[in-house]
Design a protein around this motif. Structure first.
Motif, short mmCIF file in Angstrom:
data_model
loop_
_atom_site.label_atom_id
_atom_site.label_comp_id
_atom_site.label_asym_id
_atom_site.label_seq_id
_atom_site.Cartn_x
_atom_site.Cartn_y
_atom_site.Cartn_z
N ALA A 177 26.12 -110.35 -103.06
CA ALA A 177 26.11 -110.18 -101.60
C ALA A 177 26.41 -111.52 -100.92
N ALA A 178 27.24 -112.31 -101.56
CA ALA A 178 27.51 -113.65 -101.04
C ALA A 178 29.00 -113.97 -101.13
N TRP A 179 29.42 -114.78 -100.17
CA TRP A 179 30.81 -115.24 -100.12
C TRP A 179 30.78 -116.73 -99.85
N ALA A 180 31.89 -117.39 -100.10
CA ALA A 180 32.01 -118.81 -99.79
C ALA A 180 33.21 -119.02 -98.90
N LEU A 181 33.02 -119.82 -97.86
CA LEU A 181 34.13 -120.27 -97.04
C LEU A 181 34.54 -121.64 -97.58
N VAL A 182 35.79 -121.77 -98.01
CA VAL A 182 36.23 -122.97 -98.73
C VAL A 182 37.50 -123.50 -98.09
N ALA A 183 37.56 -124.82 -97.94
CA ALA A 183 38.77 -125.49 -97.47
C ALA A 183 38.94 -126.77 -98.27
N GLY A 184 40.19 -127.18 -98.51
CA GLY A 184 40.45 -128.38 -99.28
C GLY A 184 40.08 -128.18 -100.73
N ASP A 185 40.04 -129.29 -101.46
CA ASP A 185 39.64 -129.22 -102.87
C ASP A 185 39.14 -130.58 -103.32
N GLY A 186 38.60 -130.61 -104.52
CA GLY A 186 38.12 -131.88 -105.09
C GLY A 186 37.06 -132.52 -104.22
N GLU A 187 37.14 -133.84 -104.08
CA GLU A 187 36.14 -134.56 -103.31
C GLU A 187 36.24 -134.28 -101.81
N HIS A 188 37.36 -133.69 -101.37
CA HIS A 188 37.53 -133.38 -99.95
C HIS A 188 37.23 -131.91 -99.65
N GLU A 189 36.65 -131.20 -100.61
CA GLU A 189 36.38 -129.79 -100.41
C GLU A 189 35.27 -129.59 -99.38
N ILE A 190 35.48 -128.61 -98.50
CA ILE A 190 34.47 -128.16 -97.56
C ILE A 190 34.05 -126.78 -98.01
N ARG A 191 32.75 -126.56 -98.15
CA ARG A 191 32.28 -125.29 -98.67
C ARG A 191 31.05 -124.85 -97.88
N ARG A 192 31.10 -123.62 -97.36
CA ARG A 192 29.99 -123.07 -96.61
C ARG A 192 29.64 -121.69 -97.18
N THR A 193 28.36 -121.41 -97.25
CA THR A 193 27.87 -120.17 -97.83
C THR A 193 27.77 -119.08 -96.76
N LEU A 194 28.16 -117.88 -97.16
CA LEU A 194 28.09 -116.71 -96.28
C LEU A 194 27.37 -115.61 -97.06
N THR A 195 26.22 -115.18 -96.56
CA THR A 195 25.40 -114.22 -97.27
C THR A 195 25.24 -112.95 -96.45
N GLU A 196 25.46 -111.81 -97.09
CA GLU A 196 25.28 -110.53 -96.41
C GLU A 196 23.81 -110.14 -96.43
N VAL A 197 23.28 -109.82 -95.24
CA VAL A 197 21.90 -109.38 -95.10
C VAL A 197 21.89 -108.15 -94.20
N ALA A 198 20.77 -107.51 -94.12
CA ALA A 198 20.67 -106.31 -93.28
C ALA A 198 21.00 -106.67 -91.83
N GLY A 199 21.97 -105.98 -91.29
CA GLY A 199 22.32 -106.18 -89.88
C GLY A 199 23.25 -107.34 -89.60
N GLY A 200 23.76 -108.01 -90.64
CA GLY A 200 24.66 -109.10 -90.33
C GLY A 200 24.96 -110.01 -91.50
N LEU A 201 25.34 -111.25 -91.17
CA LEU A 201 25.68 -112.28 -92.15
C LEU A 201 24.91 -113.54 -91.84
N LEU A 202 24.57 -114.29 -92.86
CA LEU A 202 23.98 -115.61 -92.69
C LEU A 202 25.05 -116.65 -92.99
N LEU A 203 25.36 -117.46 -92.00
CA LEU A 203 26.39 -118.49 -92.14
C LEU A 203 25.75 -119.86 -92.19
N ASP A 204 26.02 -120.59 -93.25
CA ASP A 204 25.56 -121.97 -93.38
C ASP A 204 26.41 -122.85 -92.47
N HIS A 205 25.77 -123.49 -91.48
CA HIS A 205 26.48 -124.29 -90.48
C HIS A 205 25.87 -125.68 -90.43
#
Length: 598
Positions: A177-205
């Motif tokens: 029930a989880a996704w990752a928002l990813v941009a770039g790669d290697g040491e320049h990678e940006i990664r944010r977690t997106l988790t599905e929960v009841a009634g919506g999504l939890l976005l790591d900001h």
């Protein structure tokens, strides 16, 4: 409303169909569509009631009790949430006039004041509905299938353009029930977690300690993400309001409607999923003192006060010119630093400070260690606001070391133009907000506005005033008319000419930067007194222009030869490569070509 709902359903449905058929190996349970998180709503309305019974005072704000004290004709009201009003009771008891103060917030809003007047509504009773500054903060998350058939996402934030450091993410499965928002790669990678929960999504900001609970966007949310509802978008003449503007249809003002139709249609078609969309919140224009263009996008409107950012710096020379018109002895030759230091009991540590003038402070040629492009500069805005030792920003700037001979180098510096406020206060004899109200806002019939404050409570002239776009445009119209508004001379005409005359060219040589570093930080042109002198090209013609500008696309542009004033309010914060083109792309490409009678 039904049209908006249909638009959202159509987009989400189309994306779901494409997601299922595009790639059998791709997960089909992705949370496609538009999601939103928003801070607690606050429309800025403060309904205040004050009453006196003998020596006892009571007050309510939006129906909630507030603490109030009265002494020596002054009233102080402390409202829930840390807000405060301080004002004075008039001699006849008909009004209590003062300022409503809002504290700073963790989401980037500074301490601000709004002028407020409580009017008598009975014996010993006063009331007012104060238009305090609304403080929204919204995060949109749009998950979709891109042209290559891959899952992608964008994050949009209208108030600060906080897009989490990248224009577009890849969306990857990261668990049941989880996704990752990813941009770039290697040491320049940006990664944010997106988790599905009841009634919506939890976005790591990154701006928040806890994940944001995103919900599905509803009809009422769409205006903040899309520039306009679906369907044809055409130019509409401005509405007549009781705010001093003469308004006209383009044909009456000597304009061709077709280029304006094309402009509105073009802006309304902006794709918010694009890597670098033009986020123009408003575009207005006046010709020969008549308002003929007024268009709003992304849910903004004529009554929405907009952050001026550094465009607000122009109020320093504007107020100098207004004081001169009243006969005050103030001009570009005033030297404020010695008096400031002497009043604080400090010596003038460098004799060159005795020669630093208002003209140099307003043209960013003071020579002080104050440079927005240098992270190590003691006078940079980040350094000044980040330190805790001195809450008087005028004194803080006056004490900076001198790095260059005054007048020799250009270095954009919020602190230097804010320092002009010390002379305005000394000469005008009143706080800057009150001077602005009496000399500019009242004669030009401004609506509500809120002013950014320094930590010591003094009005900050480095930017950040919130105003209605129609009111901001009036400043340009006054300068285009050599200081006049209707039949009143508001700004000294000689000052209009002086303050828009080039002082120094903005080049790699005058900034001491390499050509590469210069191109990353400046647009070129020449500096006048805050106004930047440049040109606007329309077809085969080039016209001299001058402009006041602010981060995000806050642009007040005057084309004197055409008696034309144009205003943009935008949300492309930290994207100067986008809004830096609007002068030629839009003013030169659409607005000037629409003029048929010059």
């Amino acid at each position: 409303m039904a049209k908006h709902l249909f638009f959202l359903v159509l987009i989400v449905g189309t994306l779901l169909v494409r997601a299922v058929g595009a790639d059998a190996a791709k997960p089909t349970d992705a949370p496609l569509g538009l999601w939103i998180w928003s801070a607690a709503p606050d429309d800025g309305a403060r309904n205040v009631a004050v009453e006196r019974t003998g020596d006892t005072w009571r007050a309510t704000v939006n129906g909630e009790p507030a603490s109030v004290a009265f002494s020596a004709g002054k009233l102080r009201l402390d409202a829930p949430g840390g807000e405060r009003f301080v004002g004075a009771l008039s001699q006849d008891g008909s009004t209590i006039a003062g300022h409503w103060r809002q504290p700073s917030t963790p989401l980037g809003y500074s301490t601000m004041v709004t002028h407020a007047v409580f009017s008598a509504v009975g014996d010993n009773r006063w009331a007012d509905s104060i238009a305090a500054q609304p403080r929204p903060f919204r995060v949109y998350l749009d998950i979709f299938e891109n042209d290559d058939g891959a899952l992608a996402a964008v994050v949009r934030n209208p108030e600060r353009n906080e897009i989490m450091r990248t224009p577009q993410f890849r969306v990857e499965k990261d668990g049941p029930a989880a996704w990752a928002l990813v941009a770039g790669d290697g040491e320049h990678e940006i990664r944010r977690t997106l988790t599905e929960v009841a009634g919506g999504l939890l976005l790591d900001h990154a701006w928040f300690d806890a994940p944001l609970k995103m919900r599905r966007a509803q009809d009422a949310d769409l205006a903040g993400y899309y520039p306009r509802p679906p369907g044809p978008a055409r130019y509409a003449p401005p509405e007549r309001r009781d705010d001093g503007w003469m308004v006209t249809a383009p044909e009456e003002a000597g304009f061709d409607r077709a280029p304006l139709d094309a402009l509105v249609a073009d802006l309304a078609r902006t794709d918010p999923r694009a890597p670098r969309p033009r986020l123009i919140h408003a575009v207005l224009a006046a010709h020969k003192g008549r308002l003929f263009l007024e268009e709003y996008f992304y849910g903004y409107g004529r009554e929405t006060p907009h952050d001026t950012r550094s465009l607000g710096k122009v109020f320093a020379p504007v107020l100098v010119g207004a004081l001169r018109q009243q006969g005050a002895a103030i001009d570009g030759d005033v030297r404020p630093i010695p008096d400031l230091l002497a009043a604080a009991g400090l010596p003038t540590d460098d004799p060159r400070k005795n020669d630093i003038t208002l003209a140099q402070l307003m043209s960013f040629t003071s020579g002080l260690d104050c440079d927005v492009t240098d992270p190590d500069s003691l006078g940079s805005e980040d350094s000044m606001w980040g330190q805790q030792d001195e809450d008087d920003f005028w004194l803080y700037t006056a004490r900076l070391p001198v790095r260059h001979e005054p007048g020799a180098r250009y270095a954009y510096c919020s602190g230097s133009i804010n320092l002009v406020g010390a002379s305005l206060r000394a000469v005008g004899g009143e706080p800057i907000v009150d001077l602005f109200g009496a000399l500019i806002a009242e004669p030009l019939q401004f609506g509500p506005y809120s002013w950014n404050l320094a930590p010591n409570g003094a009005a900050y002239l480095g930017g950040g005033v919130y105003m209605r776009p129609r009111d901001i445009l009036k400043i340009g119209a006054v300068f285009a008319a050599n200081g006049q508004w209707k039949d009143e001379q508001v700004i000294d005409a000689a000052w209009v000419a002086e303050s828009t005359t080039p002082v120094i060219d903005i080049t790699p040589e005058t900034t001491g930067m390499t050509p590469e570093a210069f191109a990353d930080n400046y647009f070129g042109g020449a500096a006048a007194y805050e106004w930047r002198i440049d040109t606007v090209t329309a077809g085969a013609r080039t016209y001299r222009s001058y402009e006041a500008s602010g981060n995000g696309g806050q642009l007040l542009i005057v084309v004197p030869a055409l008696d034309l004033t144009v205003l943009f309010m935008g949300g492309n914060y930290r994207q100067g490569g986008i809004w830096g083109r609007w002068r030629n792309e839009i003013v030169g490409g659409h607005i000037i070509p629409a003029i048929t009678e010059r």
